[in-house]
Write an enzyme that holds these catalytic residues in place. Structure first.
Site, PDB file in Angstrom:
ATOM      1  N   THR A   1       0.847  -1.204   0.000  1.00 33.28           N
ATOM      2  CA  THR A   1       0.000   0.000   0.000  1.00 33.28           C
ATOM      3  C   THR A   1       0.878   1.248   0.000  1.00 33.28           C
ATOM      4  OG1 THR A   1      -1.752  -1.182   1.158  1.00 33.28           O
ATOM      5  CG2 THR A   1      -1.793   1.231   1.293  1.00 33.28           C
TER       6      THR A   1
ATOM      7  N   GLN B   1       1.131  -9.589  -5.813  1.00 34.29           N
ATOM      8  CA  GLN B   1       0.726 -10.988  -5.959  1.00 34.29           C
ATOM      9  C   GLN B   1       1.649 -11.764  -6.896  1.00 34.29           C
ATOM     10  OE1 GLN B   1      -1.575 -12.412  -4.194  1.00 34.29           O
ATOM     11  NE2 GLN B   1      -2.675 -10.647  -3.361  1.00 34.29           N
TER      12      GLN B   1
ATOM     13  N   HIS C   1       4.701 -10.120   3.021  1.00 33.14           N
ATOM     14  CA  HIS C   1       3.725 -11.035   3.646  1.00 33.14           C
ATOM     15  C   HIS C   1       2.911 -11.845   2.655  1.00 33.14           C
ATOM     16  CE1 HIS C   1      -0.322  -9.042   3.357  1.00 33.14           C
ATOM     17  NE2 HIS C   1       0.412  -7.982   3.094  1.00 33.14           N
TER      18      HIS C   1
ATOM     19  N   THR D   1      13.384   4.908  10.755  1.00 37.45           N
ATOM     20  CA  THR D   1      14.299   3.812  11.107  1.00 37.45           C
ATOM     21  C   THR D   1      13.859   2.521  10.420  1.00 37.45           C
ATOM     22  OG1 THR D   1      14.797   4.840  13.208  1.00 37.45           O
ATOM     23  CG2 THR D   1      15.250   2.481  13.040  1.00 37.45           C
TER      24      THR D   1
ATOM     25  N   CYS E   1     -15.412  -6.465   0.383  1.00 40.07           N
ATOM     26  CA  CYS E   1     -15.151  -5.056   0.097  1.00 40.07           C
ATOM     27  C   CYS E   1     -14.535  -4.424   1.334  1.00 40.07           C
ATOM     28  CB  CYS E   1     -16.428  -4.349  -0.282  1.00 40.07           C
ATOM     29  SG  CYS E   1     -17.789  -4.858   0.757  1.00 40.07           S
TER      30      CYS E   1
END
Ligand SMILES: Cc1ncc(COP(=O)(O)O)c(C=O)c1O
Length: 397
Positions: free
Chosen positions: A77, A184, A206, A245, A331
């Site tokens: 993001t 992805q 992740h 950092t 959603c």
């Protein structure tokens, strides 16, 4: 051996940390805990060496020319926001137009909306019924004020792989930069930023068996050198592009996770596509009305998105409660609206609401999928006995 329940089939949402990744990270929590910006002692030097080693490995994994092209962030993001807003704001004098697709992740679409509020113009291109963008549409959308095209490598809902290389060629010819959200795709497909002609690329750990909370943005430094305005202001870390950092254990785990994925990619991607094809052929044999969303071949090996016509996806999830799945209409906003991706494919709302996404991953086995099929068979038998399904109308909230 009895199956361990519940079964996790939501690997597009996130993945477990691989034990080899965890092992690599552990020393950097309490032993080598230094701040990589501390230049006055060995704690800092060791942390810095670990970060620079990880940066080099990630650059190599993407085919980047220079490790300094990797900027660490908190996840995809943030990388998407830095790419779009950072580039648009830095290029304000040269142009004011961006091109993207209707099926992008909200991290891209909402960043575009924020840029529109700042006066930029955005073209959102449609996709075909299989979810593919037409490179000629991209070419037609470009103007002499276009700063950036942003097209994801692989869709998180329907797994479709966009024709990045062709789009990259068009962008090169027209002197427009290309960003790709590859959250992805990295670790699941061979990707080479130079071969693809991608100038900026977002990804994170992740989704590929690494830790949450770390991502990166690849930013080309040469031919052309891409300039970004930072989103944050503070210390000079990441050459001023992303101060703060650095999370050393997460960065070390990130690089290890990518390396493991790439080393195992040829075998694992074949295994995942076999499992996915097994799931599709057996499910569609059980339920002849089943529809598959997205292009049948140009898709992620572990992705299957299907519409269970006449049944609400939420009801399927309740019936399959021992299986961790996602609905296609999930959603983030909680608005109750069907997924924007499925709508862009032209699916009526009722079908979009009947969509379930299977995300097959590293620990899944053929036995687990056989068990799932058996469960579907039992559910179907129960439904047949109970009579025709009740369907929520498309206009209901
Ligand atoms: C294509 C895509 N972009 C962006 C994101 C957001 O990633 P992150 O959780 O790292 O912020 C995701 C995660 O769902 C994704 O699949």
């Amino acid at each position: 051996m009895p199956l361990k329940l519940p079964i996790y089939l939501d690997h597009h949402a996130t993945t477990p940390v691989d034990s080899r990744v965890l092992e690599a990270m552990l020393p950097f929590f309490a032993e080598d805990f230094g701040n990589p910006s501390s230049q006055t002692h060995s704690f800092g030097w060791r942390a810095e060496a670990a970060v620079e080693d990880a940066r080099e490995r990630l650059a190599r994994a993407l085919g980047a020319a220079d490790p300094r092209e990797i900027v660490f962030t908190s996840g995809t993001t943030e990388s998407d926001n830095l790419a779009l807003k950072g580039l648009a704001r830095a290029g304000r004098r040269r142009g004011d137009h961006l091109v993207t697709a209707l099926t992008e992740h909200p991290a891209v679409l909402d960043a575009c909306r924020a840029l529109e509020a700042e006066g930029f113009r955005v073209t959102r291109l449609p996709v075909d019924a299989q979810g593919l963008l037409d490179p000629d549409d991209v070419a037609r959308a470009l103007t002499d004020r276009t700063l950036l095209v942003s097209v994801m490598a692989a869709n998180s809902e329907i797994g479709v792989l966009q024709p990045l290389e062709a789009i990259g060629r068009i962008c090169r010819e027209r002197g427009v930069l290309l960003h790709s959200d590859a959250a992805q795709a990295v670790g699941k497909l061979p990707l080479d930023v130079r071969a693809l002609g991608v100038d900026l690329l977002s990804f994170c750990a992740h989704k590929l068996y690494g830790p949450k909370g770390v991502g990166a943005l690849y930013v080309r430094r040469d031919r052309p050198r891409v300039a970004l305005e930072p989103l944050l202001h503070g210390g000079g870390q990441e050459l001023g592009r992303r101060p703060g950092t650095l999370p050393v254990p997460l960065i070390v785990g990130f690089a290890r996770a990518v390396e493991i994925c790439l080393a195992e990619l040829p075998v694992e991607s074949q295994r995942l596509s076999n499992l996915r094809d097994q799931l599709w052929s057996q499910l569609s044999r059980e339920l002849p009305d089943l529809r598959r969303n997205g292009h049948p071949e140009r898709r992620l090996p572990g992705n299957l998105s299907v519409c269970f016509e006449g049944v609400e996806a939420d009801a399927i999830l309740v019936g399959l409660r021992e299986v961790a799945l996602s609905t296609g209409s999930a959603c983030a906003s909680g608005s109750g609206e069907p997924s924007h991706v499925l709508r862009a494919l032209g699916l009526p709302d009722a079908l979009a609401r009947s969509t379930v996404r299977f995300g097959i991953g590293r620990a899944n086995t053929s036995e687990e999928l056989a068990w799932l099929i058996q469960l579907v068979r039992e559910l179907r038998a129960r439904r047949t006995r109970a009579g025709p399904p009740r369907h929520r109308s498309a206009s209901s909230p």
